[in-house]
Design an enzyme around this catalytic site. Structure first.
Site, PDB file in Angstrom:
ATOM      1  N   HIS A  49       0.810  -1.218   0.000  1.00  0.00           N
ATOM      2  CA  HIS A  49       0.000   0.000   0.000  1.00  0.00           C
ATOM      3  C   HIS A  49       0.850   1.278   0.000  1.00  0.00           C
ATOM      4  CE1 HIS A  49      -3.605  -2.409   0.780  1.00  0.00           C
ATOM      5  NE2 HIS A  49      -2.951  -2.992   1.769  1.00  0.00           N
ATOM      6  N   ASP A  50       1.483   1.571   1.121  1.00  0.00           N
ATOM      7  CA  ASP A  50       2.101   2.884   1.333  1.00  0.00           C
ATOM      8  C   ASP A  50       3.243   3.231   0.371  1.00  0.00           C
ATOM      9  OD1 ASP A  50       0.300   3.379   3.358  1.00  0.00           O
ATOM     10  OD2 ASP A  50       1.635   2.681   4.938  1.00  0.00           O
TER      11      ASP A  50
END
Length: 308
Positions: A231-232
């Protein structure tokens, strides 16, 4: 051209992977790291941010503590995929350095005011710190260059409830305050991050890249057993190489009314849905995942080159 950024995060394995992507990237000038409660409590997120800086030889980067709870909720549960220590429980040896100072909100305000129109905020966790900074000093909103954030689920299901993604769910009121601020925004929701899959083949390639690559691979392997999505790091990758991603302009809102849909991101893209409103966000929907992981490998390899 170098982009000046503040990284606001809640490390978290994928936050740590994102920080390690940012550190050797000369396209980015990291002004500081602000920690917030989210994946795990604040005392662990700020400690993990300091640890990742030390691991990468970047103790020159300031880490500051921000908010330890959401705006309106007394507490929210974190997520277990990051492990008890937040970094995958892979046996990392921590230093005994003192906790970071509790000055994240002032830091955000001061950095933005010191360089109007030049500071990008990369938000990897709940938006509490940003919402509080905007509440204390609303005048900084037009001075922020843009906010690039991981959060929400525009056109797909959530990952903590049927409708809500974790960062928006953890502090929905903060998310709504920030997306309604008028600041230019780029959204990396589950629509795009669910296409960036951590595989054994990809972590195996990272293991060949010295200590940083090996630690990242071990963390991602542990984390990937519960959530295989990267994700990040998508946020940082976009700041380095935006061509990896594609998306649509839309108007983003966050549900803060309904118990059933609390934290749901509502994204309008058609003229009928917009009903005369101007889009407030570039909503990313697709990623060239091979290029994303190639970028990760290339930047992690720079640590190995520096150590040689």
């Amino acid at each position: 051209m170098t982009e000046s950024i503040i990284i606001d995060c809640d490390p978290g394995v994928d936050d740590a992977a994102a920080l390690l992507l940012a550190f050797p990237s000369t396209e980015l000038e990291i002004l500081g790291i602000t920690a917030v409660a989210g994946n795990i409590p604040l005392e662990k997120t700020e400690a993990n941010a300091r640890f990742v800086c030390e691991l990468a030889g970047r103790s020159d980067i300031r880490v500051l503590q921000g908010c330890g709870r959401p705006l309106l909720y007394p507490q929210r549960a974190g997520v277990t995929v990051h492990g008890e220590d937040g970094l995958g429980d892979i046996g990392l040896q921590r230093s005994s350095s003192p906790p970071a100072e509790r000055a994240a909100i002032d830091f955000i305000i001061n950095q933005v005011r010191a360089a109007p129109g030049e500071v990008t905020i990369a938000v990897l966790g709940p938006m509490t710190n940003i919402a509080v900074a905007l509440a204390i000093d609303p005048g900084i909103a037009p001075l922020i260059k843009r906010i690039v954030f991981m959060g929400g689920a525009a056109f797909c299901k959530g990952n903590v409830t049927e409708r809500a993604e974790f960062n928006f769910y953890f502090d929905p009121h903060a998310a709504q305050a920030v997306v309604a601020s008028g600041i230019p925004m780029v959204m990396f929701g589950l629509d795009v991050t669910h296409k960036a899959i951590i595989t054994p083949e990809r972590t195996e390639r990272l293991k060949r890249l010295g200590r940083i690559g090996a630690v990242a691979a071990d963390m991602l392997t542990s984390y990937g057993a519960g959530d295989p999505c990267l994700h990040d790091p998508c946020v940082i990758a976009y700041l380095i190489e935006p061509e990896i991603f594609s998306g649509v302009e839309g108007f983003v809102e966050v549900d803060v009314q309904s118990d059933l849909a609390m934290g749901q991101s509502i994204v309008s893209v058609s003229q009928r849905e917009l009903a005369g409103r101007t889009p407030n966000c570039l909503v990313m929907t697709d990623v060239d995942h091979d290029r994303l992981f190639a970028l990760l490998e290339e930047r992690y390899a720079r640590f190995l080159a520096q150590a040689a």
